[in-house]
Write a protein that holds these residues in place. Structure first.
Motif, mmCIF file in Angstrom:
data_model
loop_
_atom_site.group_PDB
_atom_site.id
_atom_site.type_symbol
_atom_site.label_atom_id
_atom_site.label_comp_id
_atom_site.label_asym_id
_atom_site.label_seq_id
_atom_site.Cartn_x
_atom_site.Cartn_y
_atom_site.Cartn_z
ATOM 1 N N ALA A 50 0.733 -0.977 -0.116
ATOM 2 C CA ALA A 50 -0.221 0.054 0.200
ATOM 3 C C ALA A 50 0.809 1.320 0.061
ATOM 4 O O ALA A 50 2.242 1.077 0.567
ATOM 5 N N LYS A 51 0.341 2.681 -1.005
ATOM 6 C CA LYS A 51 1.191 3.580 -0.816
ATOM 7 C C LYS A 51 1.386 4.154 0.524
ATOM 8 O O LYS A 51 2.535 4.152 0.674
ATOM 9 N N GLU A 52 1.002 4.149 1.444
ATOM 10 C CA GLU A 52 1.236 4.995 2.952
ATOM 11 C C GLU A 52 2.030 4.244 3.703
ATOM 12 O O GLU A 52 2.415 4.140 4.364
ATOM 13 N N ARG A 54 4.871 2.445 2.294
ATOM 14 C CA ARG A 54 6.129 2.162 1.472
ATOM 15 C C ARG A 54 7.515 2.686 1.570
ATOM 16 O O ARG A 54 8.348 2.159 2.139
#
Length: 346
Positions: A50-52, A54
């Motif tokens: 998930a982007k958050e 990374r």
């Protein structure tokens, strides 16, 4: 994901610690961080995170890479140390004696010089040495060889720059310095400092403008003798040299004098010797030295009373004597520093 990274780091620690060779190290490194390594596969999964999450995941990967790189460095350092130790061999106890302790030896010219000095010391001569740098006066003029004397052309060479200064080599006047062409200059300086009776030998290195070949060298060693006393005659000179050469070359050695010319002696002689027990030298008589009664002009130049004192002088090349004693046919061997040649005289 964090647990997976911890497992990879722990596995890497164990695998790298077990490595003992470069080949094994490269294999383990490929398994962990190679193109298909365990850590590389985890890094490839960044896209599925998930982007958050990374940034946190990236930080964990960097920590794992740094830790694993530390394992690599330690392992590679240990491997290099082991390779070096293998090349050096087992550790040496410096307190133990050397298993191979070759002894040095004197140079053949040194051996011959010491033997010559020893013989002359036994009959009352003392060893007097001088500097290899001399001045024109002591090397030539005081020895009855002025600048226009033909005999000087054979030796007048190896001058130093006119502004050269040597605090331990005094001058008579404003003459030039040069490398001495014979050790006769030691005789002059000794007679100026000491009063008769005198009985000295002066060994040392000399220099002349000779073309180097099997029997000549621009650098050579000479030993000269001087005896000044009351009522000294040619008979005394002959007796001293007879004794010396028989002691040096062996019993049965005989000498003869042939008339010659030297500027600093009168009469002057070449000395030949004959010795049946030595190796064949190409002739029954072989030239070995020069000698004569000290020229009155030389005695006058040093302030010796000619009415009361007389004397003789002689000189010989140490290389020539060494070549005769050891059967050496080329003077250049003495200066080549070849251990195969020098070890023969150990």
């Amino acid at each position: 994901m964090e647990d997976e990274l911890n497992n990879i780091v722990e596995s890497a620690k164990q695998k790298v610690a077990a490595v003992t060779s470069r080949a094994g190290f490269e294999t383990v490194k490929a398994e962990i961080t190679g193109p298909n390594g365990a850590l590389t596969k985890v890094m490839k999964n960044m896209g599925s995170i998930a982007k958050e999450d990374r940034p946190t995941f990236g930080k964990l990967i960097n920590q794992a890479k740094t830790t694993i790189q530390g394992f690599y460095d330690d392992a590679l350092g240990a491997i290099e140390q082991a390779e070096l130790a293998a090349r050096i061999g087992p550790a040496i106890d410096p307190s133990l004696p050397s298993p191979n302790d070759p002894l040095g030896s004197q140079h053949p010219l040194t051996k011959v010089r010491e033997e010559i000095c020893s013989i002359f010391k036994q009959i009352g001569f003392t060893v007097t040495e001088g500097t290899e740098v001399e001045t024109e006066y002591y090397c030539f003029d005081a020895l009855n060889t002025p600048a226009d004397h033909p005999a000087r052309d054979l030796q007048d060479t190896f001058y130093l720059p006119s502004d050269a200064q040597f605090g331990n080599v005094s001058k008579k006047a404003d003459e030039r310095y040069l490398l001495r062409t014979h050790t006769s200059s030691v005789q002059i300086r000794t007679m100026l400092k000491e009063k008769p009776p005198l009985r000295i030998i002066s060994p040392g290195r000399c220099f002349r403008r000779d073309t180097v070949d099997a029997t000549h060298s621009a650098n050579f060693h000479q030993i000269e003798g001087l005896y000044i006393d009351e009522d000294v005659t040619v008979r005394d000179l002959k007796a001293v040299l007879d004794y010396f050469f028989e002691r040096l070359l062996g019993k049965g050695t005989t000498t003869r004098f042939r008339p010659h010319f030297f500027p600093y002696t009168e009469p002057s002689f070449e000395v030949d010797f004959s010795s049946s027990h030595l190796a064949k030298l190409g002739s029954d008589w072989v030239e070995i030295a020069g000698c004569g009664m000290v020229e009155p002009a030389v005695l006058e130049s040093v302030g010796v009373d000619q009415e009361k004192h007389s004397g003789f002088a002689f000189g010989m090349g140490i290389e020539r004597i060494a070549m005769i004693l050891y059967g050496i046919d080329d003077i250049r061997y003495f200066y080549q520093n070849d251990a195969r040649f020098l070890s023969q005289f150990a």
